[in-house]
Design an enzyme around this catalytic site. Structure first.
Site: not given
Length: 404
Positions: A91, A360, A390
């Site tokens: 991520c 995302h 995160c």
């Protein structure tokens, strides 16, 4: 050793964010990457011969575009002298591409670097590692890269068999976070994103994308993921993903980030080189940090990463005008805010929405956030911001950024 050079970020741009199997699904990750690179060059009138490298971030690659930064640069019309490579920090990949570019520029290894982040989760591969050794009697097992990447990110000793959802439920139990509070945060995220969308707040950071269709090309110029019809009742009606194994489970598709398609890019250079190329710096990198935690509670890692980055910048949470904390899960955001002792409704936190509402696309998110920050800081008359994400597998990145 010579002093590190000052680094600025110029013209962060992004495509719209598409839903899984949505409007951008016909485009590969390379297609999206090339589209945003061409738009970046067109908008800035960048002399591509001056670009030393394109660093490409992607979490779910295929061998259709190996060393994505190089392939995308060539397809976008950059000269063969422009080098490139690919990285994956899950991520945090997009932000890591920016930070790698910054380190190259700071040390003088390069003068002008383009950081690129892209993901087409709609086209993430199904794969096997068995076929080259002959066909097993039971046939070939195809892994879904999206699911498998979440199950294996902790390695052998820190298993996450329930993927990121399981780790989010771990934080729910540890912090005693209610389903209602998660859904309320998710609703605020959608409301803020829709309000920003309706006000045209994303227009300057976004480049339209042409998608082939049966009746001719379709131009996509609006994020697909924000839900204007979101409500607490609708969110409360969704079934928790792991409720079959855990009756107390609370994490749903509605209070989690989306799986999405998008690309984003920016130019990383020094102020003198920006002036020479006619570029307008938007943000200055003040500091950054990475932190690691137990992969089974990965969502809390932004807490140490952010505090470490702020300490290096000589700043505190109270000094921030904007805190962009990527919403992997509502419960993860609430846990971080609890440790920081910040109100979940603090207007500085994700003022235009985040991963739950905007989506995302993991390789692109870090630069997507930069593109939003570059415009929301001046709109809010702010100066200082933190971007933090995160990272599946038990990491987090944080960067302290200053409006130029």
């Amino acid at each position: 050793m010579a002093a590190l050079r000052e680094v600025v970020i110029c013209s962060p741009l992004r495509t719209p964010v598409g839903r899984l199997a949505g409007a951008l699904a016909p485009l590969t990750a390379r297609d999206l990457a090339v589209a945003v690179l061409r738009a970046l060059v067109e908008r800035t009138q960048l002399d591509v011969a001056a670009v030393d490298s394109v660093i490409g971030a992607q979490g779910y690659p295929t061998m259709e575009s190996p060393a994505l930064g190089r392939v995308a640069a060539l397809d976008a019309g950059f000269p063969v002298t422009t080098t490139g490579y690919q990285l994956d920090r899950r991520c945090g990949s997009g932000l890591q591409a920016v930070l790698n570019a910054a380190m190259e520029v700071q040390t003088g290894a390069a003068d002008v670097v383009v950081a690129l982040g892209v993901e087409s989760m709609s086209n993430a591969p199904l794969y096997t590692e068995e076929g080259r050794r002959g066909l097993p009697a039971v046939g070939l097992l195809l892994h879904d890269a999206l699911t498998r990447g979440r199950e294996t990110a902790g390695g052998v000793d820190y298993p996450t068999p329930d993927g990121n959802v399981g780790t989010a439920e771990t934080l729910r139990a540890e912090y005693g976070i209610s389903r209602h509070d998660q859904d309320a945060l998710a609703l605020r995220s959608h409301q803020r994103a829709v309000a920003a969308q309706d006000a045209g707040a994303f227009d300057a950071e976004m480049v339209p994308v042409s998608v082939p269709g049966r009746r001719g090309p379709v131009v996509v110029e609006r994020d697909e993921h924000p839900r204007a019809d979101a409500s607490l009742d609708a969110l409360a009606a969704l079934r928790p993903v792991l409720v079959g194994a855990d009756p107390e489970a609370t994490v749903t598709a509605g209070n989690s980030s989306g799986q999405n398609d998008a690309a984003a890019a920016c130019i990383v250079t020094t102020p003198p080189h920006a002036r020479r190329l006619g570029l307008t710096p938007a943000l200055r990198l003040r500091s950054w940090a990475v932190a690691g935690v137990d992969p089974r509670r990965f969502g809390i890692a932004p807490v140490p990463a952010t505090l470490r980055a702020l300490d290096r910048a000589g700043a505190t949470l109270g000094d921030l005008d904007v805190l962009e904390l990527n919403e992997a899960f509502a419960v993860q955001v609430l846990a971080c805010l609890a440790d920081w002792r910040l109100d979940p409704e603090d207007p500085r936190v994700n003022p235009r929405g985040s991963g739950i509402s905007l989506g995302h696309p993991i390789g692109a998110t870090g630069i997507r956030i930069l593109a939003t920050l570059a415009h929301e800081l001046p709109a809010l008359d702010g100066t200082l911001a933190v971007e933090t994400l995160c990272i599946g597998g038990g990491q987090a990145l944080a960067a302290v950024l200053e409006r130029v």
